[in-house]
Design an enzyme around this catalytic site. Structure first.
Site, PDB file in Angstrom:
ATOM      1  N   SER A  10       0.690  -1.068  -0.177  1.00 51.99           N
ATOM      2  CA  SER A  10       0.641  -0.286   0.294  1.00 51.99           C
ATOM      3  C   SER A  10       0.347   1.532  -0.104  1.00 51.99           C
ATOM      4  CB  SER A  10      -1.038   0.144   1.200  1.00 51.99           C
ATOM      5  OG  SER A  10      -2.036   1.391   1.201  1.00 51.99           O
ATOM      6  N   HIS A  35      -0.779  -0.886  -4.170  1.00 53.13           N
ATOM      7  CA  HIS A  35      -2.243  -0.779  -3.434  1.00 53.13           C
ATOM      8  C   HIS A  35      -2.152   0.442  -3.149  1.00 53.13           C
ATOM      9  CE1 HIS A  35      -6.439  -2.264  -2.152  1.00 53.13           C
ATOM     10  NE2 HIS A  35      -6.087  -1.296  -0.871  1.00 53.13           N
ATOM     11  N   ASP A  37      -4.641   3.790  -2.508  1.00 55.26           N
ATOM     12  CA  ASP A  37      -6.129   4.063  -1.656  1.00 55.26           C
ATOM     13  C   ASP A  37      -6.118   5.242  -2.289  1.00 55.26           C
ATOM     14  OD1 ASP A  37      -6.543   1.481   0.239  1.00 55.26           O
ATOM     15  OD2 ASP A  37      -4.101   2.376   1.201  1.00 55.26           O
ATOM     16  N   MET A  39      -9.329   7.821  -0.616  1.00 56.04           N
ATOM     17  CA  MET A  39     -10.041   7.671   0.076  1.00 56.04           C
ATOM     18  C   MET A  39     -10.933   9.269   0.032  1.00 56.04           C
ATOM     19  SD  MET A  39      -8.374   6.317   3.265  1.00 56.04           S
ATOM     20  CE  MET A  39      -7.014   5.487   3.504  1.00 56.04           C
ATOM     21  N   HIS A  76      -8.231   1.405  -4.585  1.00 57.45           N
ATOM     22  CA  HIS A  76      -9.167   0.185  -3.824  1.00 57.45           C
ATOM     23  C   HIS A  76     -10.125   2.021  -3.101  1.00 57.45           C
ATOM     24  CE1 HIS A  76      -9.799  -0.690   0.992  1.00 57.45           C
ATOM     25  NE2 HIS A  76     -10.495  -0.095   0.281  1.00 57.45           N
ATOM     26  N   MET A  78     -12.141   3.702  -1.329  1.00 57.37           N
ATOM     27  CA  MET A  78     -13.159   4.191   0.074  1.00 57.37           C
ATOM     28  C   MET A  78     -13.665   5.459  -0.432  1.00 57.37           C
ATOM     29  SD  MET A  78     -10.231   2.689   2.498  1.00 57.37           S
ATOM     30  CE  MET A  78      -9.050   2.985   0.912  1.00 57.37           C
ATOM     31  N   MET A 169     -11.950  -6.743   3.811  1.00 62.01           N
ATOM     32  CA  MET A 169     -10.966  -5.557   5.089  1.00 62.01           C
ATOM     33  C   MET A 169     -10.734  -6.402   6.790  1.00 62.01           C
ATOM     34  SD  MET A 169     -10.096  -3.126   3.147  1.00 62.01           S
ATOM     35  CE  MET A 169      -9.901  -2.031   5.159  1.00 62.01           C
ATOM     36  N   ASP A 203      -6.023  -6.786   3.557  1.00 59.74           N
ATOM     37  CA  ASP A 203      -5.701  -5.541   3.842  1.00 59.74           C
ATOM     38  C   ASP A 203      -6.221  -5.043   5.507  1.00 59.74           C
ATOM     39  OD1 ASP A 203      -5.243  -2.638   3.655  1.00 59.74           O
ATOM     40  OD2 ASP A 203      -6.478  -2.233   1.982  1.00 59.74           O
TER      41      ASP A 203
END
Length: 249
Positions: A10, A35, A37, A39, A76, A78, A169, A203
């Site tokens: 990540s 990965h 992330d 958000m 990913h 979110m 998760m 994750d």
């Protein structure tokens, strides 16, 4: 036999001041995927980065030669409105667009950030839409979401509406560095028993100390942030994580 081991560090734990180099170095050290992330401060309380950052780091990592190959950007998402951002992330260089089930059952069907739609989307429609944009589609579930909500989606006879990966998760999404939640591993085990060929990603809190539990349950895609980027020898950590999964295939 389950799919091969995939280690996806990540980049949330990488050096943001030299992010492009950190990404290319990690692939050179043996990582399969990165990965990423994303958000938005709404679906989760934290904020990270958006498509422009993905665009900037994409030239530092060679595009994968085939589906699931080395260099895959595993984004990913979110975010509260996952359909709005599919096209932007495809243009930025995303290869696997992994949205949250919880967002897809309660978000707009608008296809861009500037659009408005009274229609709502749903997980199957989202998967089909991601596939139409020539990306792999992943679907993620939070710890509080029962894995059984995925059976109808994964058992779908329409191939274009079936996800290429499920992300379970093992922490509450939104912040890095949380403690691994072994309580989520029965979900992984249930998925592996029902779908032996499925890519199953975990994750949250993954490290040399916890990867054996995840691999034993059936996970083959391992996300690790600080365990890799904070290591003195990241290549050694990546090798050990991969070995833990491969020994259980």
């Amino acid at each position: 036999m389950p799919p091969p081991a995939i280690i996806a560090p990540s980049i949330l734990s990488a050096d943001f001041a030299a992010l492009g180099k950190a990404c290319s170095d990690t692939i050179d050290q043996g990582a399969s995927w990165l990965h990423i992330d994303i958000m938005d401060g709404h679906f989760v309380p934290n904020m990270t980065f958006g498509a422009p950052v993905v665009t900037k780091i994409r030239p530092h990592v060679k595009r994968p030669s085939a589906a699931y190959a080395t260099g895959t950007f595993d984004c990913h998402m979110m975010i509260a409105e996952p359909k709005k951002w599919v096209k932007d992330f495809q243009k930025a260089g995303c290869d696997l667009y992994c949205f949250h089930y919880e967002a897809a059952v309660d978000s707009t069907a608008a296809e861009s950030p500037a659009d408005h739609s009274e229609s709502r989307t749903n997980p199957k429609e989202m998967i089909r839409y991601v596939h139409e944009q020539k990306m792999l589609a992943g679907i993620a579930i939070k710890p509080e979401t029962p894995v059984e909500v995925l059976w109808e989606i994964l058992d779908n006879t329409k191939e274009e509406e079936v996800p290429d990966m499920v992300l379970v998760m093992t922490v509450h999404p939104g912040f890095g560095g949380q403690k691994f939640m072994a309580s989520e591993l029965p979900k992984v085990k249930a998925l592996r028993e029902r779908y032996p060929n499925l890519n199953i990603e975990v994750d949250g809190g993954l490290s040399e100390a916890t990867v054996d539990q995840a691999a034993e349950a059936g996970a083959n895609v391992i996300v690790a942030g600080s365990a890799v980027f904070g290591a003195k020898d990241p290549a050694d950590v990546i090798s050990k994580l991969k070995g833990a999964v491969e020994r259980r295939r």
